[in-house]
Write a protein that holds these residues in place. Structure first.
Motif, PDB file in Angstrom:
ATOM      1  N   ALA A   3       0.843  -1.198   0.000  1.00  0.00           N
ATOM      2  CA  ALA A   3       0.000   0.000   0.000  1.00  0.00           C
ATOM      3  C   ALA A   3       0.874   1.242   0.000  1.00  0.00           C
ATOM      4  CB  ALA A   3      -0.920  -0.005   1.206  1.00  0.00           C
ATOM      5  N   ARG A   4       0.424   2.255  -0.723  1.00  0.00           N
ATOM      6  CA  ARG A   4       1.140   3.532  -0.738  1.00  0.00           C
ATOM      7  C   ARG A   4       0.743   4.335   0.495  1.00  0.00           C
ATOM      8  NH1 ARG A   4       1.004   6.209  -6.540  1.00  0.00           N
ATOM      9  NH2 ARG A   4       1.383   7.924  -5.127  1.00  0.00           N
ATOM     10  N   THR A   5       1.721   5.063   1.015  1.00  0.00           N
ATOM     11  CA  THR A   5       1.461   5.893   2.197  1.00  0.00           C
ATOM     12  C   THR A   5       2.004   7.294   1.947  1.00  0.00           C
ATOM     13  OG1 THR A   5       3.536   5.292   3.277  1.00  0.00           O
ATOM     14  CG2 THR A   5       1.600   3.922   3.778  1.00  0.00           C
ATOM     15  N   ARG A   6       1.584   8.201   2.809  1.00  0.00           N
ATOM     16  CA  ARG A   6       2.112   9.562   2.782  1.00  0.00           C
ATOM     17  C   ARG A   6       2.215  10.038   4.233  1.00  0.00           C
ATOM     18  NH1 ARG A   6      -3.290  10.267   1.218  1.00  0.00           N
ATOM     19  NH2 ARG A   6      -4.412  11.552   2.708  1.00  0.00           N
ATOM     20  N   TRP A   7       3.046  11.046   4.449  1.00  0.00           N
ATOM     21  CA  TRP A   7       3.233  11.626   5.778  1.00  0.00           C
ATOM     22  C   TRP A   7       2.439  12.932   5.848  1.00  0.00           C
ATOM     23  CZ3 TRP A   7       5.492   9.231   9.817  1.00  0.00           C
ATOM     24  CH2 TRP A   7       6.231   8.088   9.538  1.00  0.00           C
ATOM     25  N   ASP A   8       1.318  12.918   6.553  1.00  0.00           N
ATOM     26  CA  ASP A   8       0.457  14.094   6.682  1.00  0.00           C
ATOM     27  C   ASP A   8       0.790  14.875   7.946  1.00  0.00           C
ATOM     28  OD1 ASP A   8      -0.881  13.335   4.408  1.00  0.00           O
ATOM     29  OD2 ASP A   8      -2.737  12.747   5.431  1.00  0.00           O
ATOM     30  N   LYS A  97      -6.005   0.776  15.766  1.00  0.00           N
ATOM     31  CA  LYS A  97      -4.980   1.016  14.753  1.00  0.00           C
ATOM     32  C   LYS A  97      -3.910   1.941  15.312  1.00  0.00           C
ATOM     33  CE  LYS A  97      -4.494   2.255   9.919  1.00  0.00           C
ATOM     34  NZ  LYS A  97      -5.212   2.610   8.678  1.00  0.00           N
ATOM     35  N   THR A  98      -2.663   1.674  14.975  1.00  0.00           N
ATOM     36  CA  THR A  98      -1.548   2.539  15.355  1.00  0.00           C
ATOM     37  C   THR A  98      -0.991   3.211  14.101  1.00  0.00           C
ATOM     38  OG1 THR A  98       0.062   0.755  15.142  1.00  0.00           O
ATOM     39  CG2 THR A  98      -0.907   1.096  17.335  1.00  0.00           C
ATOM     40  N   TYR A  99      -0.332   4.336  14.300  1.00  0.00           N
ATOM     41  CA  TYR A  99       0.227   5.103  13.191  1.00  0.00           C
ATOM     42  C   TYR A  99       1.666   5.477  13.498  1.00  0.00           C
ATOM     43  CZ  TYR A  99      -4.653   5.736  11.923  1.00  0.00           C
ATOM     44  OH  TYR A  99      -5.964   5.510  11.583  1.00  0.00           O
ATOM     45  N   PRO A 100       2.578   5.292  12.545  1.00  0.00           N
ATOM     46  CA  PRO A 100       3.932   5.813  12.726  1.00  0.00           C
ATOM     47  C   PRO A 100       3.886   7.339  12.817  1.00  0.00           C
ATOM     48  CG  PRO A 100       3.880   4.163  10.984  1.00  0.00           C
ATOM     49  CD  PRO A 100       2.452   4.481  11.335  1.00  0.00           C
ATOM     50  N   VAL A 101       4.714   7.903  13.713  1.00  0.00           N
ATOM     51  CA  VAL A 101       4.746   9.345  13.962  1.00  0.00           C
ATOM     52  C   VAL A 101       6.139   9.865  13.653  1.00  0.00           C
ATOM     53  CG1 VAL A 101       4.352  11.159  15.672  1.00  0.00           C
ATOM     54  CG2 VAL A 101       3.122   8.998  15.864  1.00  0.00           C
ATOM     55  N   LEU A 102       6.183  11.058  13.056  1.00  0.00           N
ATOM     56  CA  LEU A 102       7.443  11.689  12.697  1.00  0.00           C
ATOM     57  C   LEU A 102       7.425  13.138  13.164  1.00  0.00           C
ATOM     58  CD1 LEU A 102      10.117  11.664  10.950  1.00  0.00           C
ATOM     59  CD2 LEU A 102       8.669  12.403   9.056  1.00  0.00           C
ATOM     60  N   LEU A 103       8.508  13.563  13.815  1.00  0.00           N
ATOM     61  CA  LEU A 103       8.682  14.967  14.174  1.00  0.00           C
ATOM     62  C   LEU A 103       9.492  15.608  13.055  1.00  0.00           C
ATOM     63  CD1 LEU A 103       8.445  17.347  16.127  1.00  0.00           C
ATOM     64  CD2 LEU A 103      10.491  16.477  17.274  1.00  0.00           C
ATOM     65  N   GLY A 105      10.675  19.217  12.079  1.00  0.00           N
ATOM     66  CA  GLY A 105      10.740  20.601  12.539  1.00  0.00           C
ATOM     67  C   GLY A 105       9.779  20.759  13.699  1.00  0.00           C
ATOM     68  N   ASN A 106       8.774  21.631  13.550  1.00  0.00           N
ATOM     69  CA  ASN A 106       7.766  21.731  14.616  1.00  0.00           C
ATOM     70  C   ASN A 106       6.458  21.041  14.219  1.00  0.00           C
ATOM     71  OD1 ASN A 106       6.620  23.594  12.807  1.00  0.00           O
ATOM     72  ND2 ASN A 106       5.878  24.877  14.473  1.00  0.00           N
ATOM     73  N   GLN A 107       6.467  20.343  13.089  1.00  0.00           N
ATOM     74  CA  GLN A 107       5.274  19.636  12.617  1.00  0.00           C
ATOM     75  C   GLN A 107       5.281  18.177  13.084  1.00  0.00           C
ATOM     76  OE1 GLN A 107       2.684  20.822  10.378  1.00  0.00           O
ATOM     77  NE2 GLN A 107       3.542  22.737  11.130  1.00  0.00           N
ATOM     78  N   ILE A 108       4.116  17.714  13.505  1.00  0.00           N
ATOM     79  CA  ILE A 108       3.923  16.302  13.812  1.00  0.00           C
ATOM     80  C   ILE A 108       3.268  15.687  12.583  1.00  0.00           C
ATOM     81  CG2 ILE A 108       2.847  14.612  15.344  1.00  0.00           C
ATOM     82  CD1 ILE A 108       4.935  16.512  16.688  1.00  0.00           C
ATOM     83  N   ARG A 109       3.889  14.656  12.037  1.00  0.00           N
ATOM     84  CA  ARG A 109       3.361  13.994  10.847  1.00  0.00           C
ATOM     85  C   ARG A 109       3.024  12.548  11.160  1.00  0.00           C
ATOM     86  NH1 ARG A 109       4.041  16.896   6.214  1.00  0.00           N
ATOM     87  NH2 ARG A 109       5.420  18.699   6.377  1.00  0.00           N
ATOM     88  N   LEU A 110       1.930  12.072  10.567  1.00  0.00           N
ATOM     89  CA  LEU A 110       1.518  10.677  10.700  1.00  0.00           C
ATOM     90  C   LEU A 110       1.590  10.012   9.342  1.00  0.00           C
ATOM     91  CD1 LEU A 110      -1.690  10.980  12.904  1.00  0.00           C
ATOM     92  CD2 LEU A 110       0.675  10.672  13.631  1.00  0.00           C
ATOM     93  N   GLU A 111       2.009   8.747   9.336  1.00  0.00           N
ATOM     94  CA  GLU A 111       2.018   7.984   8.092  1.00  0.00           C
ATOM     95  C   GLU A 111       0.619   7.416   7.874  1.00  0.00           C
ATOM     96  OE1 GLU A 111       4.814   4.826   5.726  1.00  0.00           O
ATOM     97  OE2 GLU A 111       4.622   4.586   7.890  1.00  0.00           O
ATOM     98  N   ILE A 112      -0.006   7.870   6.798  1.00  0.00           N
ATOM     99  CA  ILE A 112      -1.389   7.506   6.486  1.00  0.00           C
ATOM    100  C   ILE A 112      -1.407   6.732   5.174  1.00  0.00           C
ATOM    101  CG2 ILE A 112      -3.702   8.412   6.014  1.00  0.00           C
ATOM    102  CD1 ILE A 112      -2.785   9.068   8.836  1.00  0.00           C
ATOM    103  N   SER A 113      -2.162   5.641   5.141  1.00  0.00           N
ATOM    104  CA  SER A 113      -2.331   4.887   3.896  1.00  0.00           C
ATOM    105  C   SER A 113      -3.137   5.694   2.905  1.00  0.00           C
ATOM    106  CB  SER A 113      -3.047   3.556   4.149  1.00  0.00           C
ATOM    107  OG  SER A 113      -2.254   2.729   4.943  1.00  0.00           O
ATOM    108  N   GLU A 114      -2.680   5.701   1.668  1.00  0.00           N
ATOM    109  CA  GLU A 114      -3.423   6.380   0.618  1.00  0.00           C
ATOM    110  C   GLU A 114      -4.467   5.408   0.087  1.00  0.00           C
ATOM    111  OE1 GLU A 114      -0.663   7.685  -2.329  1.00  0.00           O
ATOM    112  OE2 GLU A 114      -0.101   9.439  -1.181  1.00  0.00           O
ATOM    113  N   THR A 115      -5.678   5.885  -0.028  1.00  0.00           N
ATOM    114  CA  THR A 115      -6.708   5.058  -0.636  1.00  0.00           C
ATOM    115  C   THR A 115      -6.865   5.531  -2.062  1.00  0.00           C
ATOM    116  OG1 THR A 115      -8.414   6.570   0.138  1.00  0.00           O
ATOM    117  CG2 THR A 115      -7.944   4.656   1.514  1.00  0.00           C
ATOM    118  N   ARG A 116      -6.806   4.594  -2.952  1.00  0.00           N
ATOM    119  CA  ARG A 116      -6.951   4.972  -4.355  1.00  0.00           C
ATOM    120  C   ARG A 116      -7.800   3.926  -5.044  1.00  0.00           C
ATOM    121  NH1 ARG A 116      -0.956   3.339  -6.605  1.00  0.00           N
ATOM    122  NH2 ARG A 116      -1.389   1.157  -6.458  1.00  0.00           N
ATOM    123  N   GLN A 117      -8.528   4.356  -6.007  1.00  0.00           N
ATOM    124  CA  GLN A 117      -9.364   3.438  -6.755  1.00  0.00           C
ATOM    125  C   GLN A 117      -8.562   2.874  -7.912  1.00  0.00           C
ATOM    126  OE1 GLN A 117     -12.675   5.976  -7.762  1.00  0.00           O
ATOM    127  NE2 GLN A 117     -13.893   5.022  -6.166  1.00  0.00           N
TER     128      GLN A 117
END
Length: 122
Positions: A3-8, A97-103, A105-117
């Motif tokens: 699955a493709r993911t992105r860091w939001d 469900k758990t999510y990977p977390v990334l710091l 700079g001052n932004q908190i990002r979560l790795e979210i699965s991309e849903t695509r058709q």
């Protein structure tokens, strides 16, 4: 096929409350982000939805440590969920469900699965 993911980006460091959680909205639904500055890692993210009640309340739970495991206790029925694995300590057949977390700079990002058709060729 992986699955493709992105860091939001979901919040900033200034939004976090030590030893507590905050609720954020993602394309994957409501997520609870916890900041435990005395631990490494210090950031955790799990689903905000309590699987026993269906209510979005886990960010409001009490954080703690049970036998070395970082946990949050649901404010409704008091079940403890591992912040690392999402498993309920009282009933290991239930998990959130758990999510990977990334710091970043001052932004908190979560790795979210991309849903695509997927298009199907006729």
């Amino acid at each position: 096929m992986k699955a493709r993911t992105r860091w939001d980006a979901v919040c900033t460091v200034e939004d976090l409350v030590p030893e507590s959680g905050i609720a954020v909205w993602t394309s994957d639904g409501p997520v609870a982000v916890f900041y435990l500055p005395h631990r490494l890692p210090a950031l955790f993210a799990i689903s905000h939805t309590d699987p026993f009640s269906g209510a979005n309340v886990l960010a409001r739970g009490i954080t703690g440590d049970l036998k070395g495991e970082p946990v949050v206790a649901s404010p409704l029925y008091k079940q403890h969920f591992s912040l690392r694995t999402g498993i309920c300590l009282e009933d290991d057949s239930v998990r959130v469900k758990t999510y990977p977390v990334l710091l970043d700079g001052n932004q908190i990002r979560l790795e979210i699965s991309e849903t695509r058709q997927e298009s199907i060729a006729a």
